[in-house]
Design a protein around this motif. Sequence first.
Motif, PDB file in Angstrom:
ATOM      1  N   THR A  57      -7.250  -1.538   6.731  1.00 26.09           N
ATOM      2  CA  THR A  57      -6.113  -0.734   6.278  1.00 26.09           C
ATOM      3  C   THR A  57      -4.817  -1.363   6.760  1.00 26.09           C
ATOM      4  OG1 THR A  57      -7.438   1.279   6.348  1.00 26.09           O
ATOM      5  CG2 THR A  57      -5.045   1.529   6.334  1.00 26.09           C
ATOM      6  N   SER A 114      -0.304  -1.655   5.576  1.00 27.46           N
ATOM      7  CA  SER A 114       0.787  -1.252   4.689  1.00 27.46           C
ATOM      8  C   SER A 114       1.135  -2.352   3.698  1.00 27.46           C
ATOM      9  CB  SER A 114       2.022  -0.883   5.517  1.00 27.46           C
ATOM     10  OG  SER A 114       1.765   0.212   6.369  1.00 27.46           O
ATOM     11  N   ASN A 158       0.842  -1.190   0.000  1.00 25.20           N
ATOM     12  CA  ASN A 158       0.000   0.000   0.000  1.00 25.20           C
ATOM     13  C   ASN A 158       0.886   1.251   0.000  1.00 25.20           C
ATOM     14  OD1 ASN A 158      -2.245   1.609   0.072  1.00 25.20           O
ATOM     15  ND2 ASN A 158      -3.086   0.761   1.975  1.00 25.20           N
ATOM     16  N   ARG A 207       2.275   4.917   1.227  1.00 26.52           N
ATOM     17  CA  ARG A 207       2.634   5.278   2.593  1.00 26.52           C
ATOM     18  C   ARG A 207       2.303   6.741   2.953  1.00 26.52           C
ATOM     19  NH1 ARG A 207       6.170   1.621   4.972  1.00 26.52           N
ATOM     20  NH2 ARG A 207       5.781  -0.420   4.061  1.00 26.52           N
ATOM     21  N   ARG A 237      -4.306   5.421   2.850  1.00 25.39           N
ATOM     22  CA  ARG A 237      -4.146   3.963   2.720  1.00 25.39           C
ATOM     23  C   ARG A 237      -5.479   3.244   2.822  1.00 25.39           C
ATOM     24  NH1 ARG A 237       0.361   2.345   6.928  1.00 25.39           N
ATOM     25  NH2 ARG A 237      -0.823   3.823   8.204  1.00 25.39           N
TER      26      ARG A 237
END
Length: 294
Positions: A245, A247, A218, A220, A224
Amino acid sequence: MKILVLLVALALCDVCLTATNLTASKPPGRYDPLDIVETSYKMREEANKIRTEAFELVNRALEIKEETIATREATLSSRSELERSMLETLTLVNTHTAATAQNIAQIKNSLSGITNRLENLEAKVEANVQTTDIIKKRQEVWSSEVRLISLYKMTDQTSTHVGHHSGDLAVNGQFVFATVVPGSRGMLTHQMTNSNPNNKLNIRLGGLFRIYRVKVWNIRHCCRERLVGTRIYADHRQIGVAVQTKSLYEFDVPEEDPTYARTITLHQELVQYLHVLEVQVWGSGPFLEDDLFA
């Protein structure tokens, strides 16, 4: 001629017998001169008749002799012609036999050469079979290796947001994790669609691969949560959904339930932007449709 002499002798014997019979018919001591003259005349006529017949027989014998000679000459000529024809035929047969023997020798030489070539070809085929087996085993080993199969593959997406980039940036292998402001150089490492419903990002793998894992990185710097609700497909099979959600999302395919696909698709059904930093697909292959090492 011997037959002719015998015939003349028999005729003379008949004349003598006739004269004897005439003489014997008269009693002894009573011979009439007229009878004797008549008998002599008759004997002369009979002798002339026999002579004439003898000449005819001689002429006929000469004709037969001439015919026999002609027949013999014709036979000899035919025999000579036959012998000559047989000699010519024998010469031709000998010539053809010699030519045939030469052809047979050439054919044997050719067959020997062909046999040698076939032996060489068989050796090459055997060597090729061994090489093919080695290559196939290496390909099987290579195909069974789980590796990154999405790097630099072709992509397409339903739309591209103004000022942003296509889906190729999602498979270029570049990661920027710094939280930079929009518009900086760091923003150039991710793709982005418009905020329409049913946005898609397709990654064309270029062949049929077995899928083991899909990793979605994802962005940064912000937003996100936009990735929530995105579904990940391997061809038509869903292998994961971004439900919160994060990263990094990792979607593994169960070992006992293998999945083969040519395209990996990220599908955002909501009215939302679809933007990711990187998508990594791990798998093995490629495989043929009827040659799957599941």
